[in-house]
Write a protein that holds these residues in place. Structure first.
Motif, PDB file in Angstrom:
ATOM      1  N   ALA A 234       4.960  37.740  11.690  1.00 25.57           N
ATOM      2  CA  ALA A 234       4.949  38.324  10.339  1.00 25.57           C
ATOM      3  C   ALA A 234       3.743  37.864   9.553  1.00 25.57           C
ATOM      4  O   ALA A 234       3.119  38.636   8.816  1.00 25.57           O
ATOM      5  N   ARG A 235       3.379  36.596   9.710  1.00 26.29           N
ATOM      6  CA  ARG A 235       2.216  36.060   8.994  1.00 26.29           C
ATOM      7  C   ARG A 235       0.945  36.788   9.402  1.00 26.29           C
ATOM      8  O   ARG A 235       0.124  37.159   8.566  1.00 26.29           O
ATOM      9  N   HIS A 236       0.783  36.998  10.715  1.00 26.34           N
ATOM     10  CA  HIS A 236      -0.419  37.692  11.177  1.00 26.34           C
ATOM     11  C   HIS A 236      -0.428  39.161  10.759  1.00 26.34           C
ATOM     12  O   HIS A 236      -1.476  39.739  10.495  1.00 26.34           O
ATOM     13  N   ALA A 237       0.756  39.771  10.708  1.00 26.31           N
ATOM     14  CA  ALA A 237       0.830  41.174  10.291  1.00 26.31           C
ATOM     15  C   ALA A 237       0.396  41.342   8.841  1.00 26.31           C
ATOM     16  O   ALA A 237      -0.164  42.380   8.467  1.00 26.31           O
ATOM     17  N   LEU A 238       0.632  40.327   8.021  1.00 22.77           N
ATOM     18  CA  LEU A 238       0.282  40.406   6.604  1.00 22.77           C
ATOM     19  C   LEU A 238      -1.111  39.867   6.316  1.00 22.77           C
ATOM     20  O   LEU A 238      -1.651  40.104   5.237  1.00 22.77           O
ATOM     21  N   ALA A 239      -1.698  39.136   7.269  1.00 17.66           N
ATOM     22  CA  ALA A 239      -3.014  38.532   7.051  1.00 17.66           C
ATOM     23  C   ALA A 239      -4.113  39.587   7.199  1.00 17.66           C
ATOM     24  O   ALA A 239      -3.906  40.637   7.816  1.00 17.66           O
ATOM     25  N   PRO A 240      -5.294  39.328   6.635  1.00 17.28           N
ATOM     26  CA  PRO A 240      -6.425  40.248   6.830  1.00 17.28           C
ATOM     27  C   PRO A 240      -6.723  40.408   8.317  1.00 17.28           C
ATOM     28  O   PRO A 240      -6.656  39.439   9.082  1.00 17.28           O
ATOM     29  N   ALA A 241      -7.027  41.624   8.725  1.00 16.29           N
ATOM     30  CA  ALA A 241      -7.284  41.910  10.138  1.00 16.29           C
ATOM     31  C   ALA A 241      -8.569  41.226  10.598  1.00 16.29           C
ATOM     32  O   ALA A 241      -9.583  41.250   9.894  1.00 16.29           O
ATOM     33  N   GLU A 242      -8.513  40.617  11.786  1.00 11.46           N
ATOM     34  CA  GLU A 242      -9.682  40.008  12.405  1.00 11.46           C
ATOM     35  C   GLU A 242      -9.656  40.311  13.898  1.00 11.46           C
ATOM     36  O   GLU A 242      -8.608  40.211  14.533  1.00 11.46           O
ATOM     37  N   LEU A 243     -10.819  40.659  14.441  1.00  8.19           N
ATOM     38  CA  LEU A 243     -10.937  41.009  15.853  1.00  8.19           C
ATOM     39  C   LEU A 243     -11.923  40.069  16.518  1.00  8.19           C
ATOM     40  O   LEU A 243     -13.075  39.947  16.087  1.00  8.19           O
ATOM     41  N   GLN A 244     -11.477  39.394  17.556  1.00  8.22           N
ATOM     42  CA  GLN A 244     -12.316  38.491  18.339  1.00  8.22           C
ATOM     43  C   GLN A 244     -12.447  39.086  19.734  1.00  8.22           C
ATOM     44  O   GLN A 244     -11.442  39.382  20.383  1.00  8.22           O
ATOM     45  N   ILE A 245     -13.683  39.262  20.207  1.00 12.40           N
ATOM     46  CA  ILE A 245     -13.945  39.926  21.478  1.00 12.40           C
ATOM     47  C   ILE A 245     -14.563  38.927  22.443  1.00 12.40           C
ATOM     48  O   ILE A 245     -15.621  38.366  22.178  1.00 12.40           O
ATOM     49  N   ASP A 246     -13.879  38.687  23.547  1.00 13.44           N
ATOM     50  CA  ASP A 246     -14.343  37.761  24.581  1.00 13.44           C
ATOM     51  C   ASP A 246     -14.816  38.586  25.768  1.00 13.44           C
ATOM     52  O   ASP A 246     -14.012  39.038  26.597  1.00 13.44           O
ATOM     53  N   LEU A 247     -16.133  38.787  25.865  1.00 16.66           N
ATOM     54  CA  LEU A 247     -16.681  39.636  26.923  1.00 16.66           C
ATOM     55  C   LEU A 247     -16.478  39.019  28.301  1.00 16.66           C
ATOM     56  O   LEU A 247     -16.166  39.721  29.263  1.00 16.66           O
ATOM     57  N   ALA A 248     -16.679  37.711  28.398  1.00 21.39           N
ATOM     58  CA  ALA A 248     -16.598  37.068  29.706  1.00 21.39           C
ATOM     59  C   ALA A 248     -15.197  37.185  30.303  1.00 21.39           C
ATOM     60  O   ALA A 248     -15.035  37.414  31.502  1.00 21.39           O
ATOM     61  N   ALA A 249     -14.179  37.025  29.472  1.00 24.87           N
ATOM     62  CA  ALA A 249     -12.795  37.075  29.959  1.00 24.87           C
ATOM     63  C   ALA A 249     -12.198  38.468  29.868  1.00 24.87           C
ATOM     64  O   ALA A 249     -11.064  38.682  30.321  1.00 24.87           O
ATOM     65  N   ARG A 250     -12.922  39.405  29.272  1.00 24.43           N
ATOM     66  CA  ARG A 250     -12.466  40.789  29.088  1.00 24.43           C
ATOM     67  C   ARG A 250     -11.112  40.834  28.372  1.00 24.43           C
ATOM     68  O   ARG A 250     -10.172  41.479  28.819  1.00 24.43           O
ATOM     69  N   ARG A 251     -11.043  40.086  27.266  1.00 24.82           N
ATOM     70  CA  ARG A 251      -9.828  40.091  26.456  1.00 24.82           C
ATOM     71  C   ARG A 251     -10.205  40.048  24.983  1.00 24.82           C
ATOM     72  O   ARG A 251     -11.328  39.681  24.621  1.00 24.82           O
ATOM     73  N   ILE A 252      -9.258  40.430  24.157  1.00 25.34           N
ATOM     74  CA  ILE A 252      -9.485  40.407  22.720  1.00 25.34           C
ATOM     75  C   ILE A 252      -8.381  39.595  22.048  1.00 25.34           C
ATOM     76  O   ILE A 252      -7.314  39.384  22.634  1.00 25.34           O
ATOM     77  N   ARG A 253      -8.661  39.159  20.825  1.00 28.85           N
ATOM     78  CA  ARG A 253      -7.649  38.536  19.984  1.00 28.85           C
ATOM     79  C   ARG A 253      -7.568  39.336  18.699  1.00 28.85           C
ATOM     80  O   ARG A 253      -8.559  39.505  17.990  1.00 28.85           O
ATOM     81  N   SER A 370     -17.484  41.357   8.736  1.00 32.59           N
ATOM     82  CA  SER A 370     -17.102  39.938   8.770  1.00 32.59           C
ATOM     83  C   SER A 370     -15.797  39.697   9.519  1.00 32.59           C
ATOM     84  O   SER A 370     -15.456  38.550   9.813  1.00 32.59           O
ATOM     85  N   ALA A 371     -15.058  40.761   9.837  1.00 29.75           N
ATOM     86  CA  ALA A 371     -13.788  40.622  10.541  1.00 29.75           C
ATOM     87  C   ALA A 371     -13.943  40.740  12.049  1.00 29.75           C
ATOM     88  O   ALA A 371     -12.952  40.664  12.775  1.00 29.75           O
ATOM     89  N   ILE A 372     -15.163  40.927  12.533  1.00 29.62           N
ATOM     90  CA  ILE A 372     -15.413  41.133  13.961  1.00 29.62           C
ATOM     91  C   ILE A 372     -16.289  40.007  14.484  1.00 29.62           C
ATOM     92  O   ILE A 372     -17.304  39.651  13.881  1.00 29.62           O
ATOM     93  N   ARG A 373     -15.877  39.423  15.597  1.00 34.99           N
ATOM     94  CA  ARG A 373     -16.657  38.332  16.181  1.00 34.99           C
ATOM     95  C   ARG A 373     -16.660  38.461  17.693  1.00 34.99           C
ATOM     96  O   ARG A 373     -15.618  38.674  18.318  1.00 34.99           O
ATOM     97  N   TYR A 374     -17.862  38.322  18.280  1.00 35.87           N
ATOM     98  CA  TYR A 374     -18.004  38.260  19.726  1.00 35.87           C
ATOM     99  C   TYR A 374     -18.089  36.797  20.154  1.00 35.87           C
ATOM    100  O   TYR A 374     -18.674  35.971  19.452  1.00 35.87           O
ATOM    101  N   ASP A 375     -17.541  36.492  21.330  1.00 40.47           N
ATOM    102  CA  ASP A 375     -17.584  35.127  21.828  1.00 40.47           C
ATOM    103  C   ASP A 375     -18.864  34.789  22.567  1.00 40.47           C
ATOM    104  O   ASP A 375     -18.993  33.713  23.137  1.00 40.47           O
ATOM    105  N   ILE A 376     -19.813  35.726  22.565  1.00 41.26           N
ATOM    106  CA  ILE A 376     -21.143  35.431  23.096  1.00 41.26           C
ATOM    107  C   ILE A 376     -22.134  35.826  22.016  1.00 41.26           C
ATOM    108  O   ILE A 376     -21.816  36.606  21.120  1.00 41.26           O
ATOM    109  N   PRO A 377     -23.376  35.282  22.054  1.00 39.92           N
ATOM    110  CA  PRO A 377     -24.370  35.664  21.040  1.00 39.92           C
ATOM    111  C   PRO A 377     -24.625  37.153  21.059  1.00 39.92           C
ATOM    112  O   PRO A 377     -24.633  37.802  22.107  1.00 39.92           O
ATOM    113  N   GLU A 378     -24.821  37.684  19.882  1.00 42.84           N
ATOM    114  CA  GLU A 378     -25.065  39.133  19.750  1.00 42.84           C
ATOM    115  C   GLU A 378     -26.242  39.581  20.580  1.00 42.84           C
ATOM    116  O   GLU A 378     -26.288  40.695  21.083  1.00 42.84           O
ATOM    117  N   THR A 379     -27.226  38.708  20.770  1.00 39.36           N
ATOM    118  CA  THR A 379     -28.446  39.094  21.504  1.00 39.36           C
ATOM    119  C   THR A 379     -28.226  39.205  23.000  1.00 39.36           C
ATOM    120  O   THR A 379     -29.077  39.678  23.734  1.00 39.36           O
TER     121      THR A 379
END
Length: 383
Positions: A234-253, A370-379
């Motif tokens: 419930a806490r996460h459902a009410l919190a601001p949306a954030e997306l974390q992208i892990d390219l190496a593991a091919r998973r998201i949070r 600001s709600a999107i983050r990659y787990d590797i450098p953008e470059t």
């Protein structure tokens, strides 16, 4: 005419639920306030369920359900109430970590077990669309009342109500008072004072609550999640949306949950995530029967960034050799959004790829940069 879902007294199954400790009076006091009413909308339960510790359950059974004094049976007879299912079987005893009846709530582990037990009972009852709950937090330890009220906030529906019962002075201090009797019934108070229970007044204070049910994934509504897991969802459902992208593991949070995506859907999500990061405009889909080379190129860049461990991409490159068409795009977009809805439930909304809701369709991921983050450098990956 009001919807029946807004009128608890119209439901075929009406359940009074209360936590009790060593003062089982709150059951008859609450029942009196609900059922002995001059209004047509009196909530007369069809069932009563108590949640208690071992000693609290035993005292409730003896005080309310015995032949003498049997205060529940007395109240039912005094006010000619219809049959209400209330027995030893509907008194739920909380259990400790070993599955034994909980004597009291004294340790953090006892607290956790009580929270899980109470949450599980409320989750089970609210899964029945034909029932309405009236939940009283007047009895038991303060922690039990809190967990019961919070469980209703997590799972409650429009027909479910929460209350606390108030008893007029001096009856509130009497262990012998159970409800206002229809005829004179004299009680002796501490100190020797005599009072007539027929003069008592009981008020039901309804407590508004915010229902968080809409923010819970379906798995938590139908499963056996713990109190802490449900609160976290419930806490996460009410919190601001954030997306974390892990390219190496091919998973998201997303919405506090980590899960993998198939390569094709992962790459498509990454296309839109990078555009959102850069503040770029929504994209039209490829035409249905006209392969689009630009769409192919941006998609293959993302797919290669995650496919190195997977090996050969010749099959996908060959399938898209002339460009990506609308069929390929819509198939994988539909699958991506379906996975997100399955994993995140009602919290999926901000993470879905939207078509803008009007024509011409333009597709985008609506998250702020600001709600999107990659787990590797953008470059590391050039789009």
């Amino acid at each position: 005419m009001p919807n029946a879902r807004e009128n608890p007294h119209e439901y075929p199954r009406r359940i009074l639920i209360a936590v009790t400790g060593l003062s089982p009076q709150i059951v008859t006091e609450t029942l009196y306030a609900l059922a002995v009413s001059p209004t047509a909308s009196a909530f007369i339960p069809t069932e009563i369920h108590l949640i208690s510790t071992r000693s609290g359950a035993e005292k409730a059974r003896l005080a309310l359900l015995s032949e003498e004094p049997g205060w529940f049976h007395r109240l039912s007879r005094d006010y000619a109430l219809p049959p209400i299912h209330f027995s030893a079987d509907t008194i739920h005893v909380l259990e400790d970590v070993n599955g034994k009846p909980l004597e009291d709530i004294r340790s953090p582990e006892d607290n956790r077990r009580a929270a899980d037990g109470i949450t599980g009972i409320i989750r089970e009852f609210t899964a029945d669309p034909d029932c309405a709950l009236h939940v009283s937090i007047a009895g038991g330890r303060k922690t039990m009342g809190f967990f019961l009220g919070y469980a209703l906030s997590l799972y409650g529906r429009p027909q479910d109500k929460l209350s606390h019962v108030l008893v007029s002075e001096p009856f509130e201090a009497s262990l012998s008072f159970y409800y206002p009797t229809p005829a004179s019934h004299v009680l002796e108070m501490p100190g020797g004072r005599l009072v007539d229970s027929a003069q008592a007044r009981i008020t039901l204070a309804e407590l508004p609550f915010v229902s968080l049910r809409h923010g819970l994934p379906e798995a938590l509504l139908t499963g056996r999640a713990s109190y802490n897991e449900t609160v976290e969802a419930a806490r996460h459902a009410l919190a601001p949306a954030e997306l974390q992208i892990d390219l190496a593991a091919r998973r998201i949070r997303a919405a506090g949950k980590t899960f993998p995506l198939p390569p094709a859907e992962f790459a498509l999500l990454s296309v839109f995530a990078r555009r959102a990061l850069r503040g770029e405009a929504p994209l039209p889909a490829p035409a249905k029967e006209s392969p689009d080379a630009d769409w192919k190129n941006r998609y293959l860049v993302e797919l290669r960034s995650i496919a190195r461990p997977l090996g050969d991409l010749d099959g996908t490159a060959h399938a898209l050799r002339n460009g990506m068409d609308g069929g390929y795009f819509s198939t994988h977009l539909s699958k991506l959004n379906k996975i997100l809805r399955r994993e995140l439930g009602p919290a999926a909304g901000p993470y879905l790829i939207s078509d803008g809701g009007r024509r011409p369709r333009r597709y985008s991921l609506g998250l702020r940069p600001s709600a999107i983050r990659y787990d590797i450098p953008e470059t590391a990956v050039r789009g």
